[in-house]
Design a protein around this motif. Structure first.
Motif, PDB file in Angstrom:
ATOM      1  N   ASP A   1      16.445  -2.079  -9.408  1.00 17.21           N
ATOM      2  CA  ASP A   1      15.730  -3.179  -9.484  1.00 17.21           C
ATOM      3  C   ASP A   1      14.335  -3.173 -10.314  1.00 17.21           C
ATOM      4  OD1 ASP A   1      17.506  -4.005  -7.686  1.00 17.21           O
ATOM      5  OD2 ASP A   1      16.635  -3.202  -5.797  1.00 17.21           O
ATOM      6  N   VAL A   2      13.850  -4.219 -10.499  1.00 19.55           N
ATOM      7  CA  VAL A   2      12.653  -4.140 -11.302  1.00 19.55           C
ATOM      8  C   VAL A   2      11.496  -4.795 -10.283  1.00 19.55           C
ATOM      9  CG1 VAL A   2      11.044  -5.425 -12.983  1.00 19.55           C
ATOM     10  CG2 VAL A   2      13.467  -4.399 -13.504  1.00 19.55           C
ATOM     11  N   ILE A   3      10.643  -3.972  -9.534  1.00 16.18           N
ATOM     12  CA  ILE A   3       9.664  -4.533  -8.533  1.00 16.18           C
ATOM     13  C   ILE A   3       8.428  -5.203  -9.270  1.00 16.18           C
ATOM     14  CG2 ILE A   3       8.345  -4.040  -6.577  1.00 16.18           C
ATOM     15  CD1 ILE A   3      10.392  -1.377  -6.795  1.00 16.18           C
ATOM     16  N   VAL A   4       7.947  -6.382  -8.791  1.00 16.65           N
ATOM     17  CA  VAL A   4       6.937  -6.893  -9.408  1.00 16.65           C
ATOM     18  C   VAL A   4       5.898  -7.490  -8.585  1.00 16.65           C
ATOM     19  CG1 VAL A   4       8.217  -7.723 -11.627  1.00 16.65           C
ATOM     20  CG2 VAL A   4       7.903  -9.412  -9.726  1.00 16.65           C
ATOM     21  N   PRO A   5       4.651  -7.374  -8.627  1.00 11.06           N
ATOM     22  CA  PRO A   5       3.851  -8.118  -7.683  1.00 11.06           C
ATOM     23  C   PRO A   5       3.973  -9.542  -7.635  1.00 11.06           C
ATOM     24  CG  PRO A   5       2.506  -7.408  -9.681  1.00 11.06           C
ATOM     25  CD  PRO A   5       4.110  -6.878 -10.021  1.00 11.06           C
ATOM     26  N   ASP A   6       3.707 -10.053  -6.372  1.00 11.13           N
ATOM     27  CA  ASP A   6       3.646 -11.585  -6.007  1.00 11.13           C
ATOM     28  C   ASP A   6       2.521 -12.220  -7.152  1.00 11.13           C
ATOM     29  OD1 ASP A   6       1.502 -10.983  -4.835  1.00 11.13           O
ATOM     30  OD2 ASP A   6       2.197 -11.673  -2.895  1.00 11.13           O
TER      31      ASP A   6
ATOM     32  N   VAL B   1      12.680  -7.805  -7.726  1.00  8.58           N
ATOM     33  CA  VAL B   1      12.029  -7.651  -6.243  1.00  8.58           C
ATOM     34  C   VAL B   1      10.594  -7.850  -6.291  1.00  8.58           C
ATOM     35  CG1 VAL B   1      11.848  -6.164  -4.275  1.00  8.58           C
ATOM     36  CG2 VAL B   1      13.843  -5.716  -5.395  1.00  8.58           C
ATOM     37  N   THR B   2      10.200  -8.742  -5.620  1.00  7.36           N
ATOM     38  CA  THR B   2       8.852  -9.561  -5.429  1.00  7.36           C
ATOM     39  C   THR B   2       8.152  -8.903  -4.415  1.00  7.36           C
ATOM     40  OG1 THR B   2       9.262 -11.670  -6.460  1.00  7.36           O
ATOM     41  CG2 THR B   2       7.270 -11.419  -5.433  1.00  7.36           C
ATOM     42  N   LEU B   3       7.038  -7.960  -4.719  1.00  8.67           N
ATOM     43  CA  LEU B   3       6.345  -7.427  -3.694  1.00  8.67           C
ATOM     44  C   LEU B   3       4.948  -7.930  -3.290  1.00  8.67           C
ATOM     45  CD1 LEU B   3       5.852  -4.489  -2.492  1.00  8.67           C
ATOM     46  CD2 LEU B   3       4.532  -3.773  -4.299  1.00  8.67           C
ATOM     47  N   LYS B   4       4.931  -8.149  -2.038  1.00  9.24           N
ATOM     48  CA  LYS B   4       3.599  -8.764  -1.662  1.00  9.24           C
ATOM     49  C   LYS B   4       2.406  -8.053  -1.781  1.00  9.24           C
ATOM     50  CE  LYS B   4       1.230  -9.229   2.958  1.00  9.24           C
ATOM     51  NZ  LYS B   4       1.365  -9.111   4.631  1.00  9.24           N
ATOM     52  N   THR B   5       1.281  -8.599  -2.391  1.00  6.82           N
ATOM     53  CA  THR B   5       0.102  -7.955  -2.632  1.00  6.82           C
ATOM     54  C   THR B   5      -1.037  -8.391  -1.954  1.00  6.82           C
ATOM     55  OG1 THR B   5      -0.580  -9.028  -4.420  1.00  6.82           O
ATOM     56  CG2 THR B   5       0.928  -7.511  -5.006  1.00  6.82           C
ATOM     57  N   ASP B   6      -2.180  -7.707  -1.827  1.00 12.36           N
ATOM     58  CA  ASP B   6      -3.413  -8.024  -1.394  1.00 12.36           C
ATOM     59  C   ASP B   6      -4.143  -8.835  -2.555  1.00 12.36           C
ATOM     60  OD1 ASP B   6      -2.891  -7.182   1.235  1.00 12.36           O
ATOM     61  OD2 ASP B   6      -3.731  -4.971   0.491  1.00 12.36           O
TER      62      ASP B   6
ATOM     63  N   PRO C   1       0.921   0.162  -1.477  1.00  7.99           N
ATOM     64  CA  PRO C   1       2.201   1.038  -1.195  1.00  7.99           C
ATOM     65  C   PRO C   1       2.791   0.665   0.050  1.00  7.99           C
ATOM     66  CG  PRO C   1       0.591   2.296  -2.363  1.00  7.99           C
ATOM     67  CD  PRO C   1      -0.139   1.186  -1.696  1.00  7.99           C
ATOM     68  N   ASP C   2       2.228   0.673   0.992  1.00  5.79           N
ATOM     69  CA  ASP C   2       2.875   0.438   2.492  1.00  5.79           C
ATOM     70  C   ASP C   2       3.648  -0.657   2.406  1.00  5.79           C
ATOM     71  OD1 ASP C   2       1.261   2.519   3.468  1.00  5.79           O
ATOM     72  OD2 ASP C   2      -0.078   1.366   4.547  1.00  5.79           O
ATOM     73  N   TYR C   3       3.464  -1.904   1.630  1.00  9.33           N
ATOM     74  CA  TYR C   3       4.246  -3.135   1.582  1.00  9.33           C
ATOM     75  C   TYR C   3       5.652  -2.773   0.839  1.00  9.33           C
ATOM     76  CZ  TYR C   3      -0.031  -5.683   2.555  1.00  9.33           C
ATOM     77  OH  TYR C   3      -1.211  -6.276   3.008  1.00  9.33           O
ATOM     78  N   LEU C   4       5.518  -1.590   0.240  1.00  8.81           N
ATOM     79  CA  LEU C   4       6.885  -1.289  -0.425  1.00  8.81           C
ATOM     80  C   LEU C   4       8.175  -0.968   0.743  1.00  8.81           C
ATOM     81  CD1 LEU C   4       5.775   0.852  -3.734  1.00  8.81           C
ATOM     82  CD2 LEU C   4       7.259  -1.211  -3.600  1.00  8.81           C
ATOM     83  N   ASP C   5       7.621  -0.363   2.002  1.00 12.69           N
ATOM     84  CA  ASP C   5       8.484  -0.150   3.257  1.00 12.69           C
ATOM     85  C   ASP C   5       8.978  -1.429   3.616  1.00 12.69           C
ATOM     86  OD1 ASP C   5       7.596   2.715   3.117  1.00 12.69           O
ATOM     87  OD2 ASP C   5       5.785   2.364   4.711  1.00 12.69           O
TER      88      ASP C   5
ATOM     89  N   ALA D   1      -9.409  -6.568 -10.784  1.00 14.86           N
ATOM     90  CA  ALA D   1      -9.487  -5.434  -9.861  1.00 14.86           C
ATOM     91  C   ALA D   1      -8.785  -4.282 -10.150  1.00 14.86           C
ATOM     92  CB  ALA D   1      -9.294  -6.131  -8.427  1.00 14.86           C
ATOM     93  N   GLU D   2      -9.171  -3.061 -10.376  1.00 20.45           N
ATOM     94  CA  GLU D   2      -8.664  -1.771 -10.854  1.00 20.45           C
ATOM     95  C   GLU D   2      -7.783  -1.512  -9.469  1.00 20.45           C
ATOM     96  OE1 GLU D   2      -9.990   2.809 -10.988  1.00 20.45           O
ATOM     97  OE2 GLU D   2     -11.335   1.169 -10.845  1.00 20.45           O
ATOM     98  N   GLN D   3      -6.285  -1.212 -10.192  1.00 14.88           N
ATOM     99  CA  GLN D   3      -5.255  -0.852  -8.858  1.00 14.88           C
ATOM    100  C   GLN D   3      -5.547   0.513  -8.676  1.00 14.88           C
ATOM    101  OE1 GLN D   3      -3.332  -2.607  -7.556  1.00 14.88           O
ATOM    102  NE2 GLN D   3      -2.451  -4.184  -9.089  1.00 14.88           N
ATOM    103  N   ASN D   4      -5.072   1.196  -7.540  1.00 18.03           N
ATOM    104  CA  ASN D   4      -5.141   2.433  -7.002  1.00 18.03           C
ATOM    105  C   ASN D   4      -3.912   3.318  -7.663  1.00 18.03           C
ATOM    106  OD1 ASN D   4      -5.401   4.946  -5.785  1.00 18.03           O
ATOM    107  ND2 ASN D   4      -6.260   4.122  -4.071  1.00 18.03           N
ATOM    108  N   THR D   5      -4.033   3.826  -8.916  1.00 14.47           N
ATOM    109  CA  THR D   5      -2.794   4.238  -9.644  1.00 14.47           C
ATOM    110  C   THR D   5      -2.385   5.597  -8.939  1.00 14.47           C
ATOM    111  OG1 THR D   5      -4.170   5.168 -11.223  1.00 14.47           O
ATOM    112  CG2 THR D   5      -3.288   3.186 -11.893  1.00 14.47           C
TER     113      THR D   5
END
Length: 317
Positions: A64-69, A88-93, A99-103, A123-127
């Motif tokens: 899958d390709v996971i992308v931020p919402d 797969v669309t990932l919920k973000t803040d 990363p907890d939202y990946l669960d 805003a800088e992502q926490n890489t």
């Protein structure tokens, strides 16, 4: 009047000399060496555009390709769809990846998370945190570092954290050759799998020369942009992710459309623009005004110009 960012005069002159046949150095090899030093990745290719870099990267993904919402780049979904990858669309803040939202999502083996160094450029992502979770769970990380390469803090565009790093070098990116792109990785298999798309996305020595020239002071240019953006955040109330480094300023507001229109008139620019109205997937999915500091010529990032922007924005809010 403000000016839209363009390649530096040195870059334009060098590209002109290459086009005339007066400079026959192997700029592609020189670019590759410089990108290796920046990202820490052994495998580097120069491509014809940032979207082609995305195409090469996603061609190697089997899951899958996971992308931020929100806060990503619409090309992520478009190219993944073209390649028939499940998205797969990932919920973000508000664009920031937790990363907890990946669960909460079902992810197949061989999947990849693709995201930008800065959420919505704001805003800088926490890489480091993203990398740890993804590597612990078998997820490939693809960082679009179009705005993050050259980070002096070594948190963005760093191959220590991201499995694949891609970037656009077109206008008005930090590395601004007018066109072109970059992809790097330490995973030999990724480049083995993508030999055909790499050939299709090959670029010219002229563009490589431009990228080479722009790379010479990329860290200083990024730092100047970050500092200018922070100056706005410090002097405008209610900015989104005010405590995070970014290269634009997003101001949530219920009357964002009208404010954006008024700012475009009171803050004229010679071409294109630096005021964006939201909702916008590439920024945030709420009503807001986005001030694209990254789009401005570097001579427009001096305090006197920034204070004009601050005054006009505060007058509208």
């Amino acid at each position: 009047m403000f000016r839209f960012k363009a390649p530096s005069q040195n870059t334009l002159e060098l590209m002109g000399e290459i086009a005339k046949g007066n400079d026959k150095r192997d700029f592609e090899s020189m670019c590759i060496d410089k990108i290796r030093n920046l990202t820490g990745h052994d495998n580097v290719k120069i491509t014809s555009s940032g979207n082609n870099s995305i195409f090469v990267a996603l061609s190697a993904i089997e899951g899958d390709v996971i992308v931020p919402d929100q806060g990503g780049w619409h090309g992520f979904k478009q190219i993944a769809g073209f390649l028939n990858r499940d998205i797969v669309t990932l919920k973000t803040d508000s664009g920031l990846i937790n990363p907890d939202y990946l669960d909460d999502v079902d992810i197949r083996e061989g999947s990849a998370l693709i995201y930008t160094s800065f959420a919505g450029y704001c805003a800088e992502q926490n890489t480091k945190l993203i990398s740890k979770y993804c590597r612990d769970n078998g997820i490939i990380t693809i960082e679009d570092a179009s705005a993050g390469l050259g980070d002096k803090k070594k948190r963005l565009g760093n191959g220590k954290y991201s499995d694949i790093i891609i970037a656009s070098t077109g206008s008005p990116k930090i590395i601004n050759a007018g066109k072109g792109g970059i992809i790097s990785t330490d995973n030999d298999e990724i480049f083995e799998k993508t030999k055909l798309p790499q050939k299709l996305s090959k670029t010219s020595q002229i563009v490589c020369g431009g990228i080479c020239c722009e790379l010479e002071n990329v860290g200083e240019k990024l730092e100047l942009t970050l500092n200018a953006t922070q100056h706005l955040k410090n002097n405008i109330e209610n900015t989104l992710h005010a405590d995070k480094r970014g290269v634009n300023v997003i101001i949530p507001h219920s009357n964002a459309k009208e404010i954006s229109w008024n700012l475009k008139k009171s803050l004229p620019i010679d071409r294109s623009g630096f005021i964006t109205a939201c909702p916008n997937y590439n920024r945030v999915k709420q009503k807001a005004v986005s001030v694209e500091i990254k789009n401005l010529s570097y001579d427009c990032l001096e305090k006197e110009h920034l204070d004009i922007i601050i005054k006009e924005i505060n007058n509208q809010l």
